[in-house]
Scaffold this motif. Sequence first.
Motif, PDB file in Angstrom:
ATOM      1  N   PRO A   1      -3.550  -0.378   4.008  1.00  0.00           N
ATOM      2  CA  PRO A   1      -3.492   0.208   2.666  1.00  0.00           C
ATOM      3  C   PRO A   1      -2.272   1.097   2.468  1.00  0.00           C
ATOM      4  N   PRO A   2      -1.866   1.339   1.222  1.00  0.00           N
ATOM      5  CA  PRO A   2      -0.822   2.342   0.955  1.00  0.00           C
ATOM      6  C   PRO A   2      -1.392   3.732   1.197  1.00  0.00           C
ATOM      7  N   LEU A   3      -0.531   4.723   1.228  1.00  0.00           N
ATOM      8  CA  LEU A   3      -0.981   6.101   1.447  1.00  0.00           C
ATOM      9  C   LEU A   3      -1.431   6.727   0.138  1.00  0.00           C
ATOM     10  N   THR A   4      -2.444   7.582   0.209  1.00  0.00           N
ATOM     11  CA  THR A   4      -2.868   8.366  -0.949  1.00  0.00           C
ATOM     12  C   THR A   4      -1.894   9.541  -1.123  1.00  0.00           C
ATOM     13  N   PRO A   5      -1.944  10.233  -2.273  1.00  0.00           N
ATOM     14  CA  PRO A   5      -1.052  11.394  -2.452  1.00  0.00           C
ATOM     15  C   PRO A   5      -1.202  12.434  -1.342  1.00  0.00           C
TER      16      PRO A   5
ATOM     17  N   PHE B   1       7.555  19.594   2.419  1.00  0.00           N
ATOM     18  CA  PHE B   1       7.068  18.873   1.237  1.00  0.00           C
ATOM     19  C   PHE B   1       5.729  19.457   0.807  1.00  0.00           C
ATOM     20  N   ASN B   2       5.700  20.090  -0.368  1.00  0.00           N
ATOM     21  CA  ASN B   2       4.465  20.683  -0.854  1.00  0.00           C
ATOM     22  C   ASN B   2       3.652  19.639  -1.644  1.00  0.00           C
ATOM     23  N   PRO B   3       2.398  19.954  -2.037  1.00  0.00           N
ATOM     24  CA  PRO B   3       1.559  18.969  -2.740  1.00  0.00           C
ATOM     25  C   PRO B   3       2.178  18.440  -4.023  1.00  0.00           C
ATOM     26  N   ARG B   4       2.845  19.296  -4.771  1.00  0.00           N
ATOM     27  CA  ARG B   4       3.417  18.877  -6.049  1.00  0.00           C
ATOM     28  C   ARG B   4       4.487  17.812  -5.854  1.00  0.00           C
ATOM     29  N   PHE B   5       5.439  18.070  -4.978  1.00  0.00           N
ATOM     30  CA  PHE B   5       6.523  17.113  -4.755  1.00  0.00           C
ATOM     31  C   PHE B   5       6.016  15.857  -4.048  1.00  0.00           C
ATOM     32  N   SER B   6       5.002  16.023  -3.216  1.00  0.00           N
ATOM     33  CA  SER B   6       4.438  14.855  -2.524  1.00  0.00           C
ATOM     34  C   SER B   6       3.772  13.911  -3.511  1.00  0.00           C
ATOM     35  N   ARG B   7       3.106  14.482  -4.513  1.00  0.00           N
ATOM     36  CA  ARG B   7       2.493  13.628  -5.549  1.00  0.00           C
ATOM     37  C   ARG B   7       3.561  12.866  -6.321  1.00  0.00           C
ATOM     38  N   LEU B   8       4.685  13.512  -6.585  1.00  0.00           N
ATOM     39  CA  LEU B   8       5.772  12.846  -7.288  1.00  0.00           C
ATOM     40  C   LEU B   8       6.355  11.718  -6.433  1.00  0.00           C
ATOM     41  N   ILE B   9       6.530  11.992  -5.147  1.00  0.00           N
ATOM     42  CA  ILE B   9       7.039  10.950  -4.241  1.00  0.00           C
ATOM     43  C   ILE B   9       6.049   9.801  -4.153  1.00  0.00           C
ATOM     44  N   HIS B  10       4.750  10.122  -4.149  1.00  0.00           N
ATOM     45  CA  HIS B  10       3.733   9.064  -4.128  1.00  0.00           C
ATOM     46  C   HIS B  10       3.847   8.188  -5.367  1.00  0.00           C
ATOM     47  N   LYS B  11       4.057   8.806  -6.508  1.00  0.00           N
ATOM     48  CA  LYS B  11       4.175   8.045  -7.753  1.00  0.00           C
ATOM     49  C   LYS B  11       5.396   7.128  -7.727  1.00  0.00           C
ATOM     50  N   LEU B  12       6.512   7.637  -7.206  1.00  0.00           N
ATOM     51  CA  LEU B  12       7.738   6.836  -7.152  1.00  0.00           C
ATOM     52  C   LEU B  12       7.651   5.709  -6.132  1.00  0.00           C
TER      53      LEU B  12
ATOM     54  N   SER C   1       4.639   4.448  -4.752  1.00  0.00           N
ATOM     55  CA  SER C   1       3.336   3.762  -4.726  1.00  0.00           C
ATOM     56  C   SER C   1       2.639   3.917  -3.376  1.00  0.00           C
ATOM     57  N   GLY C   2       3.033   4.924  -2.619  1.00  0.00           N
ATOM     58  CA  GLY C   2       2.370   5.191  -1.347  1.00  0.00           C
ATOM     59  C   GLY C   2       2.815   4.293  -0.206  1.00  0.00           C
ATOM     60  N   LEU C   3       3.930   3.580  -0.375  1.00  0.00           N
ATOM     61  CA  LEU C   3       4.407   2.658   0.658  1.00  0.00           C
ATOM     62  C   LEU C   3       5.430   3.367   1.547  1.00  0.00           C
ATOM     63  N   PRO C   4       5.164   3.440   2.858  1.00  0.00           N
ATOM     64  CA  PRO C   4       6.005   4.232   3.763  1.00  0.00           C
ATOM     65  C   PRO C   4       7.494   3.915   3.697  1.00  0.00           C
ATOM     66  N   ARG C   5       7.862   2.642   3.546  1.00  0.00           N
ATOM     67  CA  ARG C   5       9.292   2.315   3.514  1.00  0.00           C
ATOM     68  C   ARG C   5       9.973   2.985   2.321  1.00  0.00           C
ATOM     69  N   SER C   6       9.336   2.925   1.150  1.00  0.00           N
ATOM     70  CA  SER C   6       9.902   3.568  -0.039  1.00  0.00           C
ATOM     71  C   SER C   6       9.855   5.085   0.087  1.00  0.00           C
TER      72      SER C   6
END
Length: 496
Positions: free
Chosen positions: A190-194, A216-227, A229-234
Amino acid sequence: MYRSHFGLTQLPFKNSPDFHFFYEQASRLEILNALIYVVKRGDAIVKVTGEVGCGKTTILRLLAGSLDDSFKIVYINSPNLNARDLLFHIADELSISPDPGLAKFSLLKLLRDELLKLHSQGLQVVILVDEAQAMSVDTLEEIRLLSNIETEHDKLVQIVLFGQPELDHALQQHNLRQLKDRISYHIHVPPLTPEEVQSYLNYRMRQASYKGLDFFNPRFSRLIHKLSSGLPRSINTIADQLLMSAYGMGDVELRKRHFKNISSENISKVQSNFKLISLALLLVLVVSYVVIFRFQDALVAHFSSIESVRYHDITSMAPKHSAQTLQKTNVNLPDHAIAIESASLSGELENGEPIVIPEVNKTTDKLYQILKNTGLKEEQVSDLMRRHDKTAEWLLAHPLSNYVIQLSVASVSDFVKAIESYKRYKIPDDELYVMVDLNISAKKYRVKFLYLKSESYSYLKEKLIDLPSALKKSQPFITPLKQLLHSLERTKQALS
């Protein structure tokens, strides 16, 4: 480069597989262990699927490296091979050099003879196929036919197919129904959750020797997750660009302005795939809710070797949306096998009973002997073990979303000296927690000193600032509670 700017010894976000940075949470370690189990069990064909960049190739290589010398690995990373070329490729991997003009019947006989020879030597051949979704129907059918090669009791070859979700669609074709039916286990990465994205990012920073607070704090991590899609390579690509941006601006902390310098090409590429990936994940999640993760003899053997066990509700330890998706098909497990619901982790088995896992009695003779051999006196060993037990209970009693201050890490022999130091600097004894931890890379036990916990990262950050300057020299930092639980479990497994 930015390494010295952030105090790093390595680049933390390279996309080439590096086992030093392998992230064991978010089902990755469970998936690896499941693969090792079914291969050692002797299953003919196993399938592993996941989106591009989810970490399938890393898991493939870890699987190959985790099998002992009784397994001979054949690696196929050229999915465009036709059926005949596939057989020649396998022959080459097995150090056979057939004549290029050899008839297919003769080639198959040559392969069978070699497989029988290896089997007589106690060797099991495992074929690992990467990017299997790109294989033609004829080549996939040839793989099924290879799985037919067997003795009266054993398969002479096992096959693990790694592919994107398109592989599942291909197997829906009528002319591949026999291959689909032959697959004994289906595993999805599966992809990673925020929340897992934040843990993943900061884990890789720590592995690269970063000593500061979580970068990496929760706010920026959520933004990275959105960009991503939770895929480690991206995630790696974006994080690397953010570090470059922060370095270019002379910052040692991540700020919102650093996202403006991320390659527009990278963001647009990720965002253009986001809707398609979301749709695929929706389908996967629907399927996942009816999937059961089962282990058989390996778990039974593990738990039977433990002298004393007690039960603990797994729902207090399991990360949300962990999405383990090992599906059992056409395999009869005994009544004592342990079943864990894969996607929802609702805390119930299929029959409605609570999910429980055995927890090892922490005060084992083995741990006692290990600590005693470090030079500590008997009463000091007893004190350390008492504190370790207290810390384990403390960690298990709080939500996974909490954070903890890690004051320092010391060798076991320095345990007493460290305790005296914290008393000298007025750290209350009832707020100081100690856990014995196994350093995997050095294969040595060490002691972690923990202080305070909170669901508020900002609160703990203020407490860090208030620490005496002498204690700050050990570079204390804030770590997720679930990361400590993972370390605790890893140490228990090493002692079992």
